[in-house]
Write a protein that holds these residues in place. Structure first.
Motif, PDB file in Angstrom:
ATOM      1  N   LEU A 129      20.005  39.624 -41.694  1.00  0.00           N
ATOM      2  CA  LEU A 129      19.573  40.325 -40.777  1.00  0.00           C
ATOM      3  C   LEU A 129      18.096  40.252 -40.310  1.00  0.00           C
ATOM      4  O   LEU A 129      17.504  39.868 -39.167  1.00  0.00           O
ATOM      5  N   HIS A 166      17.231  36.752 -39.187  1.00  0.00           N
ATOM      6  CA  HIS A 166      17.456  36.623 -37.717  1.00  0.00           C
ATOM      7  C   HIS A 166      18.749  35.767 -37.566  1.00  0.00           C
ATOM      8  O   HIS A 166      19.073  34.777 -36.989  1.00  0.00           O
ATOM      9  N   PRO A 187      22.401  37.192 -37.655  1.00  0.00           N
ATOM     10  CA  PRO A 187      23.001  38.177 -37.529  1.00  0.00           C
ATOM     11  C   PRO A 187      24.695  37.823 -37.740  1.00  0.00           C
ATOM     12  O   PRO A 187      25.609  38.808 -38.331  1.00  0.00           O
ATOM     13  N   LYS A 240      23.969  46.839 -36.510  1.00  0.00           N
ATOM     14  CA  LYS A 240      22.771  45.997 -35.921  1.00  0.00           C
ATOM     15  C   LYS A 240      23.253  44.638 -35.842  1.00  0.00           C
ATOM     16  O   LYS A 240      22.675  43.951 -34.855  1.00  0.00           O
ATOM     17  N   ASP A 289      25.346  44.270 -32.677  1.00  0.00           N
ATOM     18  CA  ASP A 289      24.361  44.576 -31.378  1.00  0.00           C
ATOM     19  C   ASP A 289      23.734  43.097 -31.302  1.00  0.00           C
ATOM     20  O   ASP A 289      23.600  42.653 -29.906  1.00  0.00           O
ATOM     21  N   SER A 290      23.203  42.568 -32.287  1.00  0.00           N
ATOM     22  CA  SER A 290      22.443  41.264 -31.905  1.00  0.00           C
ATOM     23  C   SER A 290      23.153  40.152 -31.478  1.00  0.00           C
ATOM     24  O   SER A 290      22.746  39.100 -31.068  1.00  0.00           O
TER      25      SER A 290
END
Length: 428
Positions: free
Chosen positions: A349, A352, A354, A385, A388-389
């Motif tokens: 995460l 970057h 996800p 998280k 959501d990404s």
């Protein structure tokens, strides 16, 4: 019971014991459930027990048989522990046994024995609460602690540990009680019952001082440091771990010292001292490497991976955590595999990625992990998280709502962060 355990129980040589067991199979008084393993039919077991208790032999004969079996299990489990953790001083502090125990060609065959014998071994410990057997029963739980940390036998392990603790308290045996309470501390940590774990560890430390016992004197402050990590009491946890390091050094227990160094690394991460956190974890790894350890090396790489993630050195962090994951899998520690998947999710995460983060978080949920429901909440938070990404806000919100319910039920401070995560999603 296994063919290897039967001779000490019966006080016979292995060949005579096997002949006897096979003759009982031939007359249908025993069943051979698998090659080299024997059991009663339930009704025959009840009848045999009633005969033994009523008129077959005096109680001392039954106690001696159980004592011989306990010796066999303790000696063999201690050998497994020593093979898994070369250089760990615990084996030098275990109660002596008259049986030499089995020997193994390698650690894999040793672990095969431990996990295949788990039910019988733990039942033996739980039944061995007589005053002349209790210390050996407690030490058997220590030598077989992999059964608790793996999660495979945690309920039976906990039951045996509670039984031995209560017996030690009844007898006023401070040494046995201190060691039993330290095993229970570990059970509570695995389950995420941190308040109960802290109470047991604190009492274990008091008993260790009164009994001058190096085992809980070293491991109880180490455990209290771990508990403090989970509860966010970082300064207090640092003091416990510094005490543990000092006690391990006094006992010349370098393996224990490495464990405490790696735990202290996690404290430094939480306090923002990332450089020293990396250094401490590396010190622990260096000790594990020198000792030729496998399972504990996984813990070291896990701690280093956390520190490197926080430092933003993500490729290095992912390498360390991936190696830790393989080692935990090789040592049959699914709960530790679960928390390592969680740490890999955090690292991906931060990098970057996800989609990979979500995949690791879902693996962590499937494997559970050290920390019980609290850990599940932390994994759900990271999974939310990640989701959501990648454009799945509804699934993210569902994860955070579930995590919030867990935190609120536990009274955990992470609840506030989760409420903040839900606010922008709700506003959208």
């Amino acid at each position: 019971i296994s063919l290897a355990a039967a001779p000490p129980l019966l006080n016979l040589d292995p060949r005579t014991a096997e002949d006897l067991l096979e003759s009982l199979v031939d007359t249908s008084l025993l069943e051979s459930a698998a090659p080299g393993r024997y059991r009663y039919h339930d009704l025959v077991r009840l009848y045999a027990r009633a005969c033994a208790e009523r008129d077959e032999q005096p109680p001392v004969e039954r106690e001696l048989a159980l004592s011989r079996l306990l010796d066999f299990y303790l000696a063999t489990a201690a050998g497994v522990y020593a093979l898994e953790r070369p250089g760990d001083r615990l084996v030098a502090h275990l109660e002596p046994t008259r049986h030499p125990g089995l020997t193994f060609e390698d650690r894999h065959s040793a672990l095969d024995w431990l996990f295949s014998e788990a039910n019988c071994l733990l039942a033996c410990a739980q039944q061995s609460t007589g005053q002349n057997m209790l210390r050996r029963a407690v030490d058997l739980l220590w030598a077989a602690k992999d059964l608790a940390e793996s999660g495979a036998n945690s309920k039976q392990y906990e039951s045996a540990a509670l039984t031995t603790r209560d017996a030690a308290r009844t007898y006023g045996d401070a040494r046995a009680e201190g060691r039993a309470r330290t095993t229970i501390t570990n059970v509570h940590i695995v389950a995420g019952r941190f308040d109960e774990a802290e109470a047991e560890a604190e009492r274990a430390m008091q008993l260790a001082r009164s009994a001058d016992d190096p085992v809980p004197n070293c491991w109880a402050p180490n455990d209290r440091g771990v508990i403090a990590i989970y509860q966010g009491r970082h300064e207090e946890g640092e003091q416990h771990l510094l005490q543990a390091i000092e006690n391990f050094r006094a006992d010349s227990n370098f393996v224990g010292q490495a464990s405490a160094l790696c735990n202290l690394s996690r404290i430094h991460v939480s306090l923002g001292r990332v450089s020293s956190a990396i250094e401490l974890a590396q010190q622990g790894i260096d000790i594990y490497d020198r000792m030729g350890l496998s399972l504990r090396l996984a813990n070291g790489r896990y701690a280093l991976g956390i520190a490197l993630t926080r430092a933003g050195r993500l490729p290095e962090a992912l390498n360390q955590l991936t190696e830790a994951l393989a080692l935990f899998h090789d040592n049959r520690q699914p709960l530790w595999e679960g928390v390592t998947h969680f740490r890999l999710a955090e690292a991906h995460l931060a990098a970057h990625r996800p989609t990979l983060a979500a995949a690791h978080a879902e693996q962590a949920i499937a494997l559970r992990g050290i920390g019980g429901e609290w850990r599940r909440g932390t994994v759900l938070t990271v999974l939310g998280k990640a989701l959501d990404s990648i454009g799945q806000p509804d699934r993210a919100r569902a994860c955070w709502h579930e995590a919030l319910a867990i935190y609120e039920q536990l009274g955990a401070p992470e609840a506030e962060e989760t409420r903040l995560l839900l606010m922008p999603v709700a506003a959208a």
